[in-house]
Design a protein around this motif. Structure first.
Motif, PDB file in Angstrom:
ATOM      1  N   ILE A 195       0.872  -1.179   0.000  1.00  0.00           N
ATOM      2  CA  ILE A 195       0.000   0.000   0.000  1.00  0.00           C
ATOM      3  C   ILE A 195       0.902   1.221   0.000  1.00  0.00           C
ATOM      4  O   ILE A 195       1.800   1.346   0.839  1.00  0.00           O
ATOM      5  CB  ILE A 195      -0.957   0.007   1.210  1.00  0.00           C
ATOM      6  CG1 ILE A 195      -1.940  -1.180   1.078  1.00  0.00           C
ATOM      7  CG2 ILE A 195      -1.735   1.320   1.274  1.00  0.00           C
ATOM      8  CD1 ILE A 195      -2.952  -1.276   2.222  1.00  0.00           C
ATOM      9  N   HIS A 196       0.657   2.097  -0.957  1.00  0.00           N
ATOM     10  CA  HIS A 196       1.589   3.176  -1.284  1.00  0.00           C
ATOM     11  C   HIS A 196       0.847   4.503  -1.333  1.00  0.00           C
ATOM     12  O   HIS A 196       0.039   4.736  -2.221  1.00  0.00           O
ATOM     13  CB  HIS A 196       2.236   2.833  -2.651  1.00  0.00           C
ATOM     14  CG  HIS A 196       3.039   3.950  -3.239  1.00  0.00           C
ATOM     15  ND1 HIS A 196       3.059   4.235  -4.583  1.00  0.00           N
ATOM     16  CD2 HIS A 196       3.866   4.844  -2.660  1.00  0.00           C
ATOM     17  CE1 HIS A 196       3.857   5.270  -4.813  1.00  0.00           C
ATOM     18  NE2 HIS A 196       4.356   5.645  -3.679  1.00  0.00           N
ATOM     19  N   LEU A 197       1.127   5.359  -0.357  1.00  0.00           N
ATOM     20  CA  LEU A 197       0.527   6.702  -0.343  1.00  0.00           C
ATOM     21  C   LEU A 197       1.579   7.709  -0.773  1.00  0.00           C
ATOM     22  O   LEU A 197       2.668   7.764  -0.186  1.00  0.00           O
ATOM     23  CB  LEU A 197       0.014   7.028   1.060  1.00  0.00           C
ATOM     24  CG  LEU A 197      -1.332   6.412   1.459  1.00  0.00           C
ATOM     25  CD1 LEU A 197      -1.303   4.910   1.409  1.00  0.00           C
ATOM     26  CD2 LEU A 197      -1.763   6.901   2.825  1.00  0.00           C
ATOM     27  N   PHE A 214      -2.271   5.456  -3.745  1.00  0.00           N
ATOM     28  CA  PHE A 214      -3.322   6.428  -3.401  1.00  0.00           C
ATOM     29  C   PHE A 214      -2.738   7.835  -3.346  1.00  0.00           C
ATOM     30  O   PHE A 214      -1.580   8.017  -2.944  1.00  0.00           O
ATOM     31  CB  PHE A 214      -3.949   6.098  -2.049  1.00  0.00           C
ATOM     32  CG  PHE A 214      -4.697   4.801  -2.049  1.00  0.00           C
ATOM     33  CD1 PHE A 214      -6.061   4.765  -2.328  1.00  0.00           C
ATOM     34  CD2 PHE A 214      -4.034   3.600  -1.814  1.00  0.00           C
ATOM     35  CE1 PHE A 214      -6.743   3.565  -2.356  1.00  0.00           C
ATOM     36  CE2 PHE A 214      -4.721   2.391  -1.841  1.00  0.00           C
ATOM     37  CZ  PHE A 214      -6.071   2.371  -2.116  1.00  0.00           C
ATOM     38  N   GLY A 215      -3.538   8.787  -3.748  1.00  0.00           N
ATOM     39  CA  GLY A 215      -3.156  10.189  -3.609  1.00  0.00           C
ATOM     40  C   GLY A 215      -2.263  10.720  -4.722  1.00  0.00           C
ATOM     41  O   GLY A 215      -1.817  11.875  -4.654  1.00  0.00           O
ATOM     42  N   ILE A 216      -2.043   9.918  -5.738  1.00  0.00           N
ATOM     43  CA  ILE A 216      -1.097  10.278  -6.814  1.00  0.00           C
ATOM     44  C   ILE A 216      -1.608  11.503  -7.573  1.00  0.00           C
ATOM     45  O   ILE A 216      -2.749  11.547  -7.996  1.00  0.00           O
ATOM     46  CB  ILE A 216      -0.942   9.102  -7.803  1.00  0.00           C
ATOM     47  CG1 ILE A 216      -0.586   7.808  -7.049  1.00  0.00           C
ATOM     48  CG2 ILE A 216       0.102   9.445  -8.869  1.00  0.00           C
ATOM     49  CD1 ILE A 216       0.679   7.869  -6.250  1.00  0.00           C
ATOM     50  N   ARG A 217      -0.743  12.484  -7.738  1.00  0.00           N
ATOM     51  CA  ARG A 217      -1.143  13.666  -8.502  1.00  0.00           C
ATOM     52  C   ARG A 217      -0.038  14.223  -9.373  1.00  0.00           C
ATOM     53  O   ARG A 217      -0.132  15.345  -9.867  1.00  0.00           O
ATOM     54  CB  ARG A 217      -1.686  14.745  -7.557  1.00  0.00           C
ATOM     55  CG  ARG A 217      -0.737  15.201  -6.482  1.00  0.00           C
ATOM     56  CD  ARG A 217      -1.461  16.093  -5.477  1.00  0.00           C
ATOM     57  NE  ARG A 217      -0.548  16.688  -4.532  1.00  0.00           N
ATOM     58  CZ  ARG A 217      -0.115  16.122  -3.405  1.00  0.00           C
ATOM     59  NH1 ARG A 217      -0.534  14.915  -3.058  1.00  0.00           N
ATOM     60  NH2 ARG A 217       0.732  16.757  -2.627  1.00  0.00           N
ATOM     61  N   PHE A 249      -5.314  11.578  -7.007  1.00  0.00           N
ATOM     62  CA  PHE A 249      -5.668  12.838  -6.330  1.00  0.00           C
ATOM     63  C   PHE A 249      -6.061  12.716  -4.857  1.00  0.00           C
ATOM     64  O   PHE A 249      -5.788  13.612  -4.079  1.00  0.00           O
ATOM     65  CB  PHE A 249      -6.766  13.591  -7.083  1.00  0.00           C
ATOM     66  CG  PHE A 249      -6.421  13.817  -8.540  1.00  0.00           C
ATOM     67  CD1 PHE A 249      -5.216  14.428  -8.876  1.00  0.00           C
ATOM     68  CD2 PHE A 249      -7.255  13.392  -9.566  1.00  0.00           C
ATOM     69  CE1 PHE A 249      -4.870  14.641 -10.221  1.00  0.00           C
ATOM     70  CE2 PHE A 249      -6.912  13.599 -10.893  1.00  0.00           C
ATOM     71  CZ  PHE A 249      -5.727  14.215 -11.224  1.00  0.00           C
ATOM     72  N   ASP A 250      -6.723  11.629  -4.447  1.00  0.00           N
ATOM     73  CA  ASP A 250      -7.086  11.550  -3.028  1.00  0.00           C
ATOM     74  C   ASP A 250      -6.962  10.112  -2.538  1.00  0.00           C
ATOM     75  O   ASP A 250      -6.418   9.254  -3.231  1.00  0.00           O
ATOM     76  CB  ASP A 250      -8.486  12.132  -2.788  1.00  0.00           C
ATOM     77  CG  ASP A 250      -9.575  11.343  -3.509  1.00  0.00           C
ATOM     78  OD1 ASP A 250      -9.396  10.115  -3.759  1.00  0.00           O
ATOM     79  OD2 ASP A 250     -10.609  11.950  -3.831  1.00  0.00           O
ATOM     80  N   PRO A 272       7.734  19.544  -3.318  1.00  0.00           N
ATOM     81  CA  PRO A 272       6.370  19.880  -2.904  1.00  0.00           C
ATOM     82  C   PRO A 272       5.439  19.922  -4.111  1.00  0.00           C
ATOM     83  O   PRO A 272       5.765  20.537  -5.115  1.00  0.00           O
ATOM     84  CB  PRO A 272       6.519  21.257  -2.259  1.00  0.00           C
ATOM     85  CG  PRO A 272       7.790  21.813  -2.783  1.00  0.00           C
ATOM     86  CD  PRO A 272       8.671  20.653  -3.101  1.00  0.00           C
ATOM     87  N   GLU A 273       4.310  19.278  -3.991  1.00  0.00           N
ATOM     88  CA  GLU A 273       3.360  19.163  -5.107  1.00  0.00           C
ATOM     89  C   GLU A 273       1.994  19.629  -4.610  1.00  0.00           C
ATOM     90  O   GLU A 273       1.345  18.947  -3.799  1.00  0.00           O
ATOM     91  CB  GLU A 273       3.315  17.694  -5.571  1.00  0.00           C
ATOM     92  CG  GLU A 273       2.406  17.390  -6.725  1.00  0.00           C
ATOM     93  CD  GLU A 273       2.962  17.884  -8.051  1.00  0.00           C
ATOM     94  OE1 GLU A 273       4.192  17.813  -8.265  1.00  0.00           O
ATOM     95  OE2 GLU A 273       2.151  18.366  -8.867  1.00  0.00           O
TER      96      GLU A 273
END
Lengths: 282, 282, 282, 282, 282, 282
Positions: free
Chosen positions: B128-130, B166-169, B188-189, B225-226
């Motif tokens: 699991i990769h955040l 998860f959360g990839i943007r 994104f979330d 920072p993204e």
């Protein structure tokens, strides 16, 4: 598997076999201008890994010394009396065990705690005091226990003619009026420290270095930067002239890492501490 | 007299009786933008004294857990292969001793070292990769061992359908073209993480949290920072949904204290780590 | 051997074949609180290498666009009139050559220079204005050419009913009294921007984004941080709703890198600029 | 319309007609303490607009010189061998084209890449080395290619008696034991550099200036600040004494802008670079 | 109950009985590099509480002087002409009331406003000018009213042979070509200032101290740091040599607190101001 | 000629005609983590000039209110008892004169001084307390007078059922065990504050806002940043719901400007203070 033990670089002796004991006194509650000296011992340890254990100045290596790093005292913020008592108690034990206490402040008030313990054991104690400020006020904002009064309080313990100040370049007028006859004060630079060294030969001496004796360009990270100080080489040369003295306790104070954005103040403090340990520990 | 031992707050178990082992992997040599993640483990420990051991979110206290803080590995800067091997070796030992490894990076590449060890013991390992970045490049500036390639390298170890992002943007276009069929990616979330949690019930899982999944307002102190990330509460809620999973290893990465002038990033990392230890250690 | 040419990432088209022209207007002489916006264009270019050219939000890549980076205008500090004239002249040429001008300020006053040029070519020009401040003062400290008056000056050019403001949360009382009947003002957030988009369908629009419309947590590096702003996702969602409009000129202003110690403001500005170029350039 | 070309101030010659070639080597992967030297070339160019092209010290103007600014090499972070090969290749081409290479690091390791190229063309190459650290370790944390070993590696190329070190004030004890007979070392200051200049008259010399030879008060923005260094005037006076030498290559290294919050380190580096180019380029 | 009145330390005389009037001129709109000098007067007042009122250098106490702190002029950013007129008007009134004006800039351009007023009353006015930069350009980026031209503008007022510059170490070539015959310039240090003091005995003198004459290590917080400057003691010694001169007006300029993260520049400025007031006010 | 009087923006009423009295309590001696709140009142005043006097949220203008800015109390660092007594004495006088005391801390301990005075006059006093920390410890590091114990001390004064806490997200386990039955605690957010407002209708209420109730992204400059807090709009919405209550005293505490490099925390504090004065003063 090893435990995580962060000490000042190479200060990994155990207490019993140590000749010197380094400890932190993270107190700054009476700092009147810019607080933060409480973070000094931690910063000094952490950044000590940026320097070498070997000093080409003295041709000595901290790896050959036996220093125990006792960590930091847990001092109660806002209660100067109790904090000083804890410092005195710790220093007394180190001294009674025949070891050299080396304290990293904290604000300069902490010196009172350690010097009191030294004066107990050595009633003829003298003090060598390097600082930008004379710290001779009788009280400050109504308080007797203040960084601005620390040398006055110590004078109450050791008496006239026992305190030798160098590098002083700031103070209230009343301090300079009071000083003559009570303490020796060398204004503006560290000249003549070799004469004091000769005079105190074989006598017990407590050495306190308020690092703001350094010029703010060299040591910006401090509570009250005072322009016109000495260079690093001038300070270390002065310290080398104390070599051979019977230093029974010593400290460095007034590094405030919060104001040391570039890290050069901490790096300077670390180097001063290395040189002091190489000079006076076994 | 006690020795100075600075651990993450309340992680003062000895190795033998510990259920979890916290250790630092201070490596950032492949960071392509803003380095400094090497200072993260030290900062996390030092600042951990600014939080409580008790979590009102979980009503648990770190004082009731048994975590050994193993300190930091001494990794060779500029040699990624050797650094990763050292991480794998350390993690392997922890795993074989039946303990939960919890690594504090360093840059994200260090996850490869730990995940490899976990995949050895658990061939059916899922990840699991955040993260803000998919990290799925095959190479970056000609290098295979780069923070930008770390999930691709781990995919080579665990295979298709095992990585849940998860959360990839952010990413190169080619990464998003490649991903479908190989890894699961939530853009994104962190929505839907409870579905993944259900799916991976009882299976061995390695959890890696690249802290830049947080919005830069919450976590400015990081290499890249993204904008547009998740809030602290969104992250911790997602983590709480993983409660009960069989987490066999975990890490947090990419805190770069140099860019954390205000200290809020380190404080957030410390709190995430406390919650993770409360969630998954014994 | 190649020359050193630093452009905004992937904006390496030549002028002739470019559909859009990016240029910097490094002026901040009327900034009344915290100056430094002059350093914004340079910072934006330099930090643009920290993001990807590909946007997963729009599934577009800046590598597929043709943008010329014209560098920065050399504006005379302390002479607002002459600086604005130089901006107008440059923008006029870009517009006449059939290209989209995209200006990176500088303080918000620079928008006057570009908007004047756009209004020359498009007499029915409307303005979409995202900002924390209404900037509708008639004068400020006795000056008509001030960042605090910029929308009032533009109103003098375009007239009533042509300016649409969003996100406003600060101003002098007189500005809010004056506004109704002259400009449309949405207070506090960006709601309803899709209605404005519908209304302005097919009409020429100049888009000006004062980045301090973002919350200071997201965008601390600005001259006048004003608490209570929008999140990055709220801003980008609003911009996406303008997709398809006939944007004939656009700008981003008021990044002040001096106050962006962590770099997150610059990173956010860079991402906004990428999204704008992907939305409106060819 | 002009393109945006940011070079070091006044270094706008084209390659063909240039007598000197300035280029950046933004590598810092082996930095063991505080990384960030990778950002140095960019910072040096950007801040060069804060100084004049004219030097009243030498009564020369950079406008009268022909220097090509070749931009930065794209070096692979985390792969020192490949990075050094790229530096060597670039420097070799510059040298073969009869031009003076002037490299802006990066960490000090990059000097190895450039010095190797110089030693190929000039087998009797000597090295003048200004630095706080002797950098003579045979290995560091198990690595041969480390900033702490760079002069040892260069010694392997040029042999005994070819390296002249000045300003050294830090190192491992073993380095100082090894040095005599292999390299000439002037401790603590730059005295006697005019003797070295006489001795190397007409011989090919590579000049490497690790800027941390300067006192941290003058140059705080560096990876390993070492108290007790030389002043800016002492450094520039020493450099002026090298006037007339046959410098075939030169570099400045170890500016780390991340730790240069006030900007004075970058400003000093920029001035050193201007003086070097005025001294040795045509 | 008392009102909150923040003055420079001990400058609490009322206007009528004051011998000297301190006032701020917070203007920096023509600063070409790093703005922020506008915040200098406020910072100087605020930090003045970190020093003593007593000077051990002069054995004088500010408590014994009568200085009125007039606060800051409200100058219009972006309109140099009007700002200078306001400064001239204020200074003129102070002079006519028989008091010594002491201005805290702001950028150096503000000196023109005050010097013009002094030259009105004292047609034989001379100027003593301590600075890193000669400021003798005829124009800068097309502007006549620029910090880089301020001494040229003042020369237009006072004429040949009336300006004495010390510490100059930077300028455009043309400035150094123009200077001889028009102004006296001492390069690089403050030597010979006692000769100037003798020469100007009994003549009206305006003293302007651009604080960047100090080395950037001592005074980092300034718009254009220029390496190679004088130390604090060199500056104060030079000022003490002016004791006894008929100083009819004076100023300190170019402190930019934004770049003074550690606070040492502000502390130095405060100390210079204290010494100046002790030297020349009654 | 006017005197220099720096007040919080538009708080220039004289004491007699004032309905509210703003004063600073610059004390932080018991701060256990990061000190510096002592600089808060001064920073709040100085930065207040960056906002408008008019609030579009409330459509009220501070120019229409009568607030006297009483400056800062001179509190003795390191003596909490005496400092609190001075605060109580000052607040008592303000209350007895029929005015609303509004205190700007300082650390949260200062609230004890003001609340005691309010409880004297209003024996049925209730407290509304917004904070990240419950501050209900009985003692901290052996001290009863500590910021970590302030609500416990106040509870000793006002008794059970009188303290309403909101936003609490951190504390020692024992605090949460003790709280029920003694104080009302809303965890994690500010929900339900309107119910409290209804309940306290017409009763005397002291309102204390520890600004660290805000998320650290919004308010980084504080002694103990605690992730997961409320947004600025959530805080201001909650405060607006208290409109109409009989607030007899209020304060904001725990801004530590030293950790507010970007200035957004101070800007937020200033805005909170403006809204509070507009809400509750006349």
């Amino acid at each position: 598997m090893r435990k995580n033990i962060e000490t000042f670089i190479a200060c990994n002796s155990d207490y019993k076999s140590a000749g010197a004991v380094l400890f932190g006194a993270p107190y700054d509650s009476t700092t009147s201008f810019r607080p933060g000296a409480r973070f000094s011992p931690r910063a000094i340890r952490s950044e000590s890994f940026g320097i070498e254990t070997y000093s080409p100045y003295q041709n000595k290596d901290l790896m050959d010394k036996h220093v125990f790093d006792g960590g930091d005292l847990e001092l109660p913020f806002g209660n100067s009396k109790r904090a000083l008592d804890m410092i005195t108690k710790y220093t007394r034990k180190v001294l009674r065990d025949g070891k050299l206490p080396c304290m990293a402040g904290g604000e300069h008030l902490v010196t009172l705690g350690a010097a009191r313990a030294a004066a107990e054991l050595y009633p003829d104690l003298s003090i060598i005091h390097l600082d930008a400020h004379s710290d001779l006020r009788d009280e400050y904002l109504g308080e007797k226990l203040s960084h601005a009064c620390v040398m006055r309080r110590i004078w109450e313990v050791v008496g006239d003619g026992r305190i030798y100040q160098f590098g002083i370049r700031s103070g209230d007028k009343s301090e300079f009026v009071w000083a003559p006859g009570h303490v020796y004060t060398r204004m503006f630079d560290l000249s003549g420290i070799e004469d004091t060294a000769k005079k105190l030969k074989d006598k017990p001496v407590y050495l306190t270095v308020d690092l703001d004796v350094l010029d703010p360009s060299v040591f910006p990270g401090t509570g009250t930067p005072e322009a016109g100080g000495v260079s690093f080489n001038e300070l270390s040369d002065a310290l080398f002239k104390l070599s051979g003295l019977n230093i029974v306790g010593m400290d460095i104070t007034e590094l405030s890492p919060v104001y040391d954005q570039s890290g050069i103040s901490t790096a300077a403090a670390v180097k001063v501490l290395r040189e002091l340990l190489l000079l006076f520990s076994e």
